[in-house]
Design a protein around this motif. Structure first.
Motif, PDB file in Angstrom:
ATOM      1  N   VAL A  27      86.486  22.011  16.543  1.00 33.43           N
ATOM      2  CA  VAL A  27      87.473  22.368  15.516  1.00 33.43           C
ATOM      3  C   VAL A  27      88.860  21.854  15.897  1.00 33.43           C
ATOM      4  O   VAL A  27      89.618  21.353  15.033  1.00 33.43           O
ATOM      5  CB  VAL A  27      87.483  23.895  15.295  1.00 33.43           C
ATOM      6  CG1 VAL A  27      88.635  24.300  14.357  1.00 33.43           C
ATOM      7  CG2 VAL A  27      86.153  24.370  14.720  1.00 33.43           C
ATOM      8  N   ASP A  28      89.220  21.955  17.162  1.00 31.66           N
ATOM      9  CA  ASP A  28      90.531  21.440  17.607  1.00 31.66           C
ATOM     10  C   ASP A  28      90.639  19.942  17.376  1.00 31.66           C
ATOM     11  O   ASP A  28      91.694  19.431  16.951  1.00 31.66           O
ATOM     12  CB  ASP A  28      90.738  21.751  19.090  1.00 31.66           C
ATOM     13  CG  ASP A  28      90.960  23.235  19.343  1.00 31.66           C
ATOM     14  OD1 ASP A  28      90.725  23.686  20.478  1.00 31.66           O
ATOM     15  OD2 ASP A  28      91.363  23.938  18.389  1.00 31.66           O
ATOM     16  N   LYS A  55      91.211  19.348  13.702  1.00 34.29           N
ATOM     17  CA  LYS A  55      92.567  19.715  13.293  1.00 34.29           C
ATOM     18  C   LYS A  55      93.594  18.672  13.743  1.00 34.29           C
ATOM     19  O   LYS A  55      94.580  18.390  13.045  1.00 34.29           O
ATOM     20  CB  LYS A  55      92.925  21.088  13.869  1.00 34.29           C
ATOM     21  CG  LYS A  55      92.155  22.233  13.213  1.00 34.29           C
ATOM     22  CD  LYS A  55      92.243  23.520  14.000  1.00 34.29           C
ATOM     23  CE  LYS A  55      93.640  24.045  14.130  1.00 34.29           C
ATOM     24  NZ  LYS A  55      93.696  25.340  14.830  1.00 34.29           N
ATOM     25  N   LYS A  56      93.369  18.076  14.892  1.00 31.52           N
ATOM     26  CA  LYS A  56      94.333  17.114  15.427  1.00 31.52           C
ATOM     27  C   LYS A  56      94.119  15.707  14.872  1.00 31.52           C
ATOM     28  O   LYS A  56      94.996  14.840  15.010  1.00 31.52           O
ATOM     29  CB  LYS A  56      94.222  17.072  16.952  1.00 31.52           C
ATOM     30  CG  LYS A  56      94.653  18.368  17.635  1.00 31.52           C
ATOM     31  CD  LYS A  56      94.424  18.301  19.131  1.00 31.52           C
ATOM     32  CE  LYS A  56      94.791  19.624  19.822  1.00 31.52           C
ATOM     33  NZ  LYS A  56      94.548  19.571  21.276  1.00 31.52           N
ATOM     34  N   LYS A 109      90.930  12.285   7.164  1.00 28.23           N
ATOM     35  CA  LYS A 109      90.663  13.431   6.307  1.00 28.23           C
ATOM     36  C   LYS A 109      89.239  13.424   5.755  1.00 28.23           C
ATOM     37  O   LYS A 109      88.910  14.260   4.922  1.00 28.23           O
ATOM     38  CB  LYS A 109      91.650  13.428   5.136  1.00 28.23           C
ATOM     39  CG  LYS A 109      93.114  13.536   5.559  1.00 28.23           C
ATOM     40  CD  LYS A 109      93.356  14.805   6.389  1.00 28.23           C
ATOM     41  CE  LYS A 109      94.820  14.886   6.839  1.00 28.23           C
ATOM     42  NZ  LYS A 109      95.046  16.088   7.686  1.00 28.23           N
ATOM     43  N   LEU A 137      85.427  27.290  11.552  1.00 32.71           N
ATOM     44  CA  LEU A 137      86.383  26.694  10.609  1.00 32.71           C
ATOM     45  C   LEU A 137      86.999  27.754   9.705  1.00 32.71           C
ATOM     46  O   LEU A 137      88.199  27.707   9.383  1.00 32.71           O
ATOM     47  CB  LEU A 137      85.685  25.621   9.762  1.00 32.71           C
ATOM     48  CG  LEU A 137      85.268  24.335  10.476  1.00 32.71           C
ATOM     49  CD1 LEU A 137      84.382  23.487   9.580  1.00 32.71           C
ATOM     50  CD2 LEU A 137      86.482  23.542  10.926  1.00 32.71           C
ATOM     51  N   GLN A 149      89.605  29.822  11.639  1.00 36.93           N
ATOM     52  CA  GLN A 149      90.868  29.098  11.855  1.00 36.93           C
ATOM     53  C   GLN A 149      91.448  28.514  10.564  1.00 36.93           C
ATOM     54  O   GLN A 149      92.453  27.804  10.599  1.00 36.93           O
ATOM     55  CB  GLN A 149      90.650  27.990  12.894  1.00 36.93           C
ATOM     56  CG  GLN A 149      90.180  28.524  14.245  1.00 36.93           C
ATOM     57  CD  GLN A 149      90.233  27.471  15.331  1.00 36.93           C
ATOM     58  OE1 GLN A 149      91.113  26.590  15.315  1.00 36.93           O
ATOM     59  NE2 GLN A 149      89.315  27.564  16.293  1.00 36.93           N
ATOM     60  N   ASN A 150      90.758  28.834   9.436  1.00 36.40           N
ATOM     61  CA  ASN A 150      91.247  28.423   8.109  1.00 36.40           C
ATOM     62  C   ASN A 150      91.518  26.915   8.048  1.00 36.40           C
ATOM     63  O   ASN A 150      92.605  26.475   7.647  1.00 36.40           O
ATOM     64  CB  ASN A 150      92.518  29.202   7.748  1.00 36.40           C
ATOM     65  CG  ASN A 150      92.837  29.104   6.266  1.00 36.40           C
ATOM     66  OD1 ASN A 150      91.949  28.905   5.437  1.00 36.40           O
ATOM     67  ND2 ASN A 150      94.121  29.216   5.937  1.00 36.40           N
ATOM     68  N   VAL A 151      90.517  26.147   8.432  1.00 35.31           N
ATOM     69  CA  VAL A 151      90.637  24.685   8.389  1.00 35.31           C
ATOM     70  C   VAL A 151      90.133  24.228   7.023  1.00 35.31           C
ATOM     71  O   VAL A 151      88.930  24.240   6.758  1.00 35.31           O
ATOM     72  CB  VAL A 151      89.822  24.032   9.526  1.00 35.31           C
ATOM     73  CG1 VAL A 151      89.945  22.514   9.449  1.00 35.31           C
ATOM     74  CG2 VAL A 151      90.271  24.557  10.875  1.00 35.31           C
ATOM     75  N   THR A 152      91.044  23.818   6.157  1.00 39.17           N
ATOM     76  CA  THR A 152      90.685  23.412   4.792  1.00 39.17           C
ATOM     77  C   THR A 152      91.335  22.071   4.462  1.00 39.17           C
ATOM     78  O   THR A 152      92.048  21.486   5.270  1.00 39.17           O
ATOM     79  CB  THR A 152      91.149  24.473   3.786  1.00 39.17           C
ATOM     80  OG1 THR A 152      92.586  24.615   3.896  1.00 39.17           O
ATOM     81  CG2 THR A 152      90.489  25.821   4.051  1.00 39.17           C
ATOM     82  N   ILE A 181      86.233  25.500   2.291  1.00 37.41           N
ATOM     83  CA  ILE A 181      86.077  24.386   3.239  1.00 37.41           C
ATOM     84  C   ILE A 181      85.388  23.204   2.582  1.00 37.41           C
ATOM     85  O   ILE A 181      85.813  22.054   2.735  1.00 37.41           O
ATOM     86  CB  ILE A 181      85.261  24.851   4.467  1.00 37.41           C
ATOM     87  CG1 ILE A 181      85.961  26.017   5.158  1.00 37.41           C
ATOM     88  CG2 ILE A 181      85.043  23.705   5.445  1.00 37.41           C
ATOM     89  CD1 ILE A 181      85.149  26.644   6.258  1.00 37.41           C
TER      90      ILE A 181
END
Length: 765
Positions: free
Chosen positions: A248-249, A252-253, A257, A275, A278-281, A305
């Motif tokens: 996930v990190d 995010k980095k 996309k 995901l 950590q609210n990765v959208t 997501i």
């Protein structure tokens, strides 16, 4: 090709050895017998093992995979009810749950190809080690590869294993599928990404054959299309949470996309949870068929997501009648058909055996259930299962319709040679009757074959243990079979029994003849001498003694066991009491001839009868107590001989048995002593001499009887007792009555009172 594989599977023969499983076989969740058997392996449970409690998720049912299994059963039932496909031939099935694990999938395949899974036995002939001709499954590629590597002699048809590696005919010559290879999906995904102008993407894949092979093809095609890969992450359901956090990190980095995920939904589910946490959208997902069209993904929570996710899916289809079939099934507790029990408990939140929760009846209404099991609106993968079953049915139909050297049967299946497998063993197989013993310091495949111990057998090749035969059985010489022991007793139809019967009847007949002679000459002096009443009573008792020996012959029963020793004890006491009375009369008669003696009045006929009655009554009372308190009974003596069971009478009480014998012996000793004192009395016919000799024979017989009785085995114990009865009876009969008959019949001149009472110097007959 499928037809050829099925022909090969039908024609391969093995050596006719016995195969024994090393462990207890698993029982299939669904099974039904048929002329041709199909195996099924499906992931009915998600086998999830967590290393961190944060993402803990217990193994749960996979409703869609249950639909796969029931669809396989539905298709088989359809075919069995049709007349245009496999007429007069029935298909059966055995379906196992692999829990999505490679090891469990292989174990299920081993159970299918070895013929295990039967509740009755795990030992079978190698030449008939499996009646499974085709295996349907698995869904995932890695378990399917494991199965296909193992079942090289059987065809396997997968409905959802898409790994391109399975198309390698050299490695997987018997594998087929009703779904396209991932080779085409991976290339199509790369072209889809190219179509939308995405040239900078990240990738995520399952760490298994499905993900690794599919992603490798995608990356190769993507590079050819000018697409660059920013990162490529690996996920798997058993990974610790730290690995998912790390993935996930990276997401995010990353600057890209677009995420192309070639993964199974079970693996992706763990990433989704992280995901969401950590609210990765805001990312565009491109997915493989395994998860992008799965209804499990299309939830309100996951929409944040995966909204806008695209990919390819299998074409939808309809299966007439499947909906009704799925709703008509009911759970069963029959071994080999318990697959619906857990499904039922999960769907209706009840239990078949728990007392603290709602109890399942098995009659709950499936019409009210709405889940992936009952939903038939999208049968994309389910239809592949249906097609797989029909592919096997059509292949078998063509095979059975073949004629030699025509069409697809130019090679006669009967003449296909079995596979020649080279033999390489450390130790030869242990034959039945022996067991394996590992050689110290050597691998387990090196062993010695030790014969089973006495009374133990092994009925399979390479047995690890020998089994002890039940008590009523014994091991044959080869020690590979338990044989029922013969039951031994002294019977009427064997030679020894016949001889004893002849002597007993002869003794009774001879005694009866002597009784007739005595009755005819009952008024003569030699019969009237020494109380003729006692003589007739003694003859009657001797007849009973001869006849009572017959109760010892034949199969012991409750009544014969109670009768034989009590009848023997009472009749012999009656005999000895009569002899004792006659001996006493001889002594008293001599005393009465002395001047002034009145002793004859003290032991007249009345006293003689009372003495006989008293002695006999004491023995009778003892026998009554014996029968009431400790009655003899028939019993089987099992451990005395390895090959026979001795059926004998248990005396009930050994103490009373020897009291009865001791009482007879005491009377015999007293009689012998009195007769010995009267042996030199001066009568021409002194009966005491013959009584002395008869008692000497009687005592000698019964003194030798006791050690012989104890040491004789089986039926010979009874024979010794009968011999003692007959010998002592003949001794009394011959010594006491034959001399009198000799005088009555051959020397009538001596049958006079004058001769009997005369005193001569020789004092002899």
């Amino acid at each position: 090709m499928l037809l050829r594989i099925i022909v090969l599977a039908l024609s391969v023969q093995g050596e006719d050895h016995l195969c024994k499983l090393w462990t207890n076989p698993d029982i299939p969740l669904f099974s039904k017998t048929g002329d041709f058997m199909l195996g099924g392996i499906f992931t009915l449970h998600n086998n999830i093992i967590e290393s961190k409690p944060t993402l803990k998720s217990r193994p749960e049912l996979h409703f869609l995979r249950y639909q796969f299994a029931e669809t396989m059963i539905f298709a088989i039932e359809q075919i069995n009810n049709r007349t245009d496909i496999l007429p007069n031939v029935s298909l059966g099935y055995k379906i196992y749950d692999s829990c999505g694990a490679v090891s469990l999938a292989i174990k299920a395949a081993m159970a299918l190809i070895s013929g295990a899974g039967e509740a009755q036995s795990s030992t079978l002939s190698c030449s008939q080690q499996s009646n499974i001709h085709t295996i349907i499954g698995e869904s995932a590629s890695s378990p399917t590869i494991g199965i296909s590597t193992l079942v090289v002699l059987f065809s396997q048809i997968s409905h959802f294993a898409t790994c391109a590696c399975l198309s390698n005919r050299k490695e997987f010559p018997t594998f087929f599928r009703t779904i396209p290879s991932d080779y085409y999906q991976s290339r199509a995904l790369a072209q889809l990404v190219k179509h939308f102008g995405w040239t900078w993407v990240g990738t995520i894949r399952s760490d298994n054959d499905y993900g690794n092979s599919g992603m490798a093809t995608f990356i190769k095609t993507a590079e050819e299309e000018g697409i660059c890969i920013e990162y490529s992450e690996v996920i798997y359901r058993t990974n610790p949470r730290e690995k998912f956090i790390k993935t996930v990190d990276i997401i995010k980095k990353a600057s890209s996309k677009i995420i192309v995920a070639f993964a199974s939904f079970i693996d992706l589910e763990f990433l989704i949870k992280e995901l969401l946490l950590q609210n990765v959208t805001g990312l565009q997902w491109v997915g493989s068929e395994s998860w992008v069209s799965a209804k499990n993904v299309a939830t309100k929570e996951n929409y944040r997501i995966f909204k806008g996710a695209i990919g390819f899916s299998i074409a939808n289809a309809a299966i007439p009648g499947l909906k009704e079939f799925l709703l008509s099934v009911r759970p069963s507790s029959t071994p080999g058909n318990t697959g619906l029990i857990k499904l039922w408990e999960d769907m209706f939140d009840c239990s078949f055996n728990a007392s603290n929760s709602k109890t399942c009846t098995g009659l709950e209404n499936l019409q009210v259930v709405n889940n992936l099991y009952t939903d038939v609106s999208e049968l994309r993968i389910t239809y592949n299962v249906h097609k797989a079953v029909y592919a096997v049915a059509h292949a078998l139909h063509d095979l059975l319709a073949c004629q030699d050297n025509q069409g697809p049967c130019k090679t006669n299946p009967k003449n296909i040679l079995p596979l020649q497998i080279p033999k390489s063993v450390c130790s030869e197989s242990c034959r039945p009757g022996t067991r394996k013993a590992t050689q110290k310091g050597k691998p387990v495949c090196c062993f010695d074959c030790l014969p089973c111990a006495e009374g133990e057998i092994s009925n399979s090749t390479d047995a690890v243990y020998c089994m002890k035969c039940p008590l009523e059985y014994w091991a044959n010489e080869e020690k590979d079979q338990c044989i029922l022991k013969d039951i031994e007793f002294l019977s009427y139809d064997e030679i020894m029994g016949m001889i004893l019967i002849i002597f007993a009847l002869f003794g009774a007949l001879l005694t009866s003849m002597i009784t007739v002679v005595f009755f005819k000459f009952r008024d003569t002096p030699i019969v009237k001498a020494n109380n003729s009443e006692l003589s007739f009573l003694l003859l009657f008792a001797l007849i009973l003694c001869f006849l009572c020996s017959l109760t010892f012959i034949g199969e012991p029963t409750q009544w014969s066991c109670m009768l034989r020793h009590t009848a023997f004890g009472i009749t012999f006491v009656l005999c000895i009491s009569c002899v004792l009375g006659k001996t006493t009369v001889v002594l008293i008669a001599f005393r009465a001839t002395m001047p002034g003696s009145n002793v004859i009045k003290c032991f007249g006929p009345t006293q003689q009868r009372l003495s006989v009655l008293t002695f006999t009554l004491l023995q009778t009372l003892t026998c009554i107590i014996w029968l009431v308190q400790y009655p003899p009974f028939p019993q089987k003596r099992i451990n005395s001989d390895k090959e026979i069971i001795i059926l004998e009478c248990n005396n009930g009480s050994t103490v009373i048995f020897y009291i009865v014998l001791g009482y007879i012996g005491l009377l015999a000793v007293i009689c012998f002593f009195l007769a010995f004192l009267a042996r030199k009395l001066p009568d021409n016919f002194n009966e005491a001499k013959f009584i002395t000799f008869s008692m000497l024979i009687f005592c000698a017989v019964w003194i030798t009887f006791i050690p012989s009785y104890i040491s004789s085995p089986g039926k010979y114990t009874v024979a010794v007792e009968i011999f003692a009865i007959l010998a002592s009876s003949f001794g009394l009969l011959l010594c006491i009555f034959v001399p009198k008959c000799y005088i009555i019949l051959l020397k009538p001149d001596k049958n006079s009172k004058k001769h009997l009472m005369g005193k001569i110097q020789s004092k002899s007959l």
